[in-house]
Write a protein that holds these residues in place. Sequence first.
Motif, short mmCIF file in Angstrom:
data_model
loop_
_atom_site.label_atom_id
_atom_site.label_comp_id
_atom_site.label_asym_id
_atom_site.label_seq_id
_atom_site.Cartn_x
_atom_site.Cartn_y
_atom_site.Cartn_z
N SER A 26 60.57 30.89 67.99
CA SER A 26 61.57 31.74 67.07
C SER A 26 62.90 32.29 67.90
O SER A 26 64.09 32.25 67.45
CB SER A 26 60.98 32.96 66.64
N VAL A 27 62.72 32.46 69.15
CA VAL A 27 63.90 32.90 69.92
C VAL A 27 64.79 31.45 70.05
O VAL A 27 66.15 31.68 69.99
CB VAL A 27 63.36 33.09 71.26
N ALA A 28 64.12 30.26 70.29
CA ALA A 28 64.97 29.24 70.43
C ALA A 28 65.69 28.94 69.27
O ALA A 28 66.82 28.47 69.22
CB ALA A 28 64.21 27.96 70.77
N ALA A 29 65.22 29.13 68.02
CA ALA A 29 65.77 28.98 66.86
C ALA A 29 66.99 29.83 66.62
O ALA A 29 68.01 29.58 66.04
CB ALA A 29 64.67 29.10 65.65
N ARG A 30 66.75 30.95 66.97
CA ARG A 30 67.51 31.96 66.89
C ARG A 30 69.00 31.80 67.52
O ARG A 30 70.15 32.03 67.15
CB ARG A 30 66.97 33.53 67.29
N LEU A 31 68.61 31.20 68.75
CA LEU A 31 69.76 30.90 69.59
C LEU A 31 70.48 29.51 69.42
O LEU A 31 71.19 29.22 70.19
CB LEU A 31 69.45 31.24 71.09
N GLY A 32 69.75 28.76 68.52
CA GLY A 32 70.22 27.58 68.14
C GLY A 32 69.97 26.38 69.60
O GLY A 32 70.72 25.57 69.60
N LEU A 33 68.53 26.69 69.90
CA LEU A 33 68.34 25.72 71.15
C LEU A 33 67.21 25.02 70.75
O LEU A 33 66.37 25.29 70.00
CB LEU A 33 68.03 26.69 72.43
N PRO A 34 67.22 23.70 71.38
CA PRO A 34 66.04 22.68 71.09
C PRO A 34 64.83 23.27 71.96
O PRO A 34 64.92 24.13 72.89
CB PRO A 34 66.42 21.42 71.97
N PHE A 35 63.53 22.85 71.42
CA PHE A 35 62.34 23.60 71.59
C PHE A 35 61.32 22.39 72.21
O PHE A 35 61.52 21.58 71.41
CB PHE A 35 61.50 24.65 70.78
N ARG A 36 60.75 22.29 73.37
CA ARG A 36 59.83 21.40 73.72
C ARG A 36 58.56 22.14 74.27
O ARG A 36 58.48 22.85 74.91
CB ARG A 36 60.43 20.64 74.95
N GLY A 37 57.63 21.58 73.73
CA GLY A 37 56.02 22.36 74.00
C GLY A 37 55.62 21.72 75.26
O GLY A 37 54.88 22.70 75.99
N GLU A 38 56.24 20.75 75.95
CA GLU A 38 55.65 20.24 77.16
C GLU A 38 56.88 19.66 77.73
O GLU A 38 58.02 19.42 77.23
CB GLU A 38 54.72 18.80 76.91
#
Length: 520
Positions: A9-21
């Motif tokens: 949710s923090v990544a989405a709010r800041l417009g950043l890509p997210f990687r689980g690994e």
Amino acid sequence: MTEIHEIESVAARLGLPFRGEIDDAHADPSLLARLPLSFARESLLLPLREKDGVIVVASGNPANLLAIDELRGVFGKPLEIIASPPEVVLAAINRLYTRGSGSAEEVVAELEGEDLSTIASELSEPKDLLELTDEAPVIRLLNSILFEAVKERASDIHIEPYERELEVRFRIDGILCKMLAPPKVVQDALVSRVKIMAGLNIAEKRLPQDGRIRVIVAGRDVDIRVSIIPTTHGERVVLRLLDKERGGITMAELGLPSAAAGAMERLLTRTSGIILVTGPTGSGKSTTLYAALNRLNSPEKNIITIEDPVEYQLKGVGQIHVNPKIDLTFANGLRSILRQDPDIIMVGEIRDSETAEIAMQASLTGHLVLSTLHTNDSSSAITRLIDMGIEPFMVASSLSAVLAQRLVRVICPHCREEYVPEKEYPGVTLPARLFRGRGCDACFGHGTRGRTGIYELLPMDQEICSMIVRRVPAGAIKEYALSKGMKTMREDGLEKAAQGITTIEEVLRVTQEEYADLSL
């Protein structure tokens, strides 16, 4: 899972890509060299690579803009932030910084010309050995030896003095391997450093000493049991490494065959009786008991153990360390445990008739008791208990099952190959195809990496209890159990060899005690 959702949710709010690994295969070590490990851990920032003049950085806390600005200043280039779970970033930091640490051989090369008479004092708080890069060479040498031992999964470190040389060997997967030959001149300084870390008397060189060290290696908490003895050419040191992460092993990870695993699950649901794990020293008995305790541990259960020593600390379990100097023996400790309203008791080892009798009585009065015994196979445990002076009727009434085990080396997955066996072994039917390891850098040329167990489970039934009361020999009890479908350790090992888990030679090596007539 909650932390992952939060970081997403923090990544989405800041417009950043997210990687689980994090794939660290293409990480650039030159970027890590410019960033202190302490900063990377505190800020949860890991520079991975440079792409078109932009530094790609994994962040476990992308909302920490101050740390990100500081990192941008370190590199003097724009950053591309990728958000990842904090534990994923921290694990990647430990892995990548581990690769860049200096080896023990490099430290030995620096020792020439150094003043080896000065040894630093003991650290008040354990620090991660990855961070101790600016200490004196002898201190860095010991740190590097400890670090490499943990990295290579060694269970023991041997520092052995000889007339003109000093040798360091690691026990990896049960086999000793020569790792290093430091100059003889550092011998006294190296042993003194071990003594300082273990809180021992550095002036005493005539008597054996035992101690304990706690260190942190790449974020992993490791307890080290220290044993020092005087020899003809100086003091010999053996360090037993107890990685606390290994204490969390589960029953599923032991490698029990499916029938035995199901039977053990049923046995562990009982509220009374005694379950014995047998085998020689170093056969993994304690690991099996810890796996059972992890399976049983819950807020509704009162679990107390008495061990010599306490190898791994289990949350929610009361653990007592045996201390014969103050008369805290297994028997005395067990008596006190029974006054603590326990549901489950673990006795590290049954060594004498007094301990055996109290454990048996406890199992008859509504307690589930887990313990170990030194015997070659499962049926021999019954004879051993009777030889200790326990009445056969008490053994028959209290014993629920005996699990005998050995450890076999696992074929290295990096160099495993299939082959058609040509050599024959008397009394052993081999499958058409077997597996072996060629030997590679990952396994030091041995062809094996890691260990697993082979097992023989003997559950009690009415006929076996009757045989015990009649003092029937162990061999007859084993024959009866085999007729009822019990699988021997060798049979379990041969199945694992056919599956490509281990080698046929390894199975025959660890089971030859039961088959003395076999010519290997």
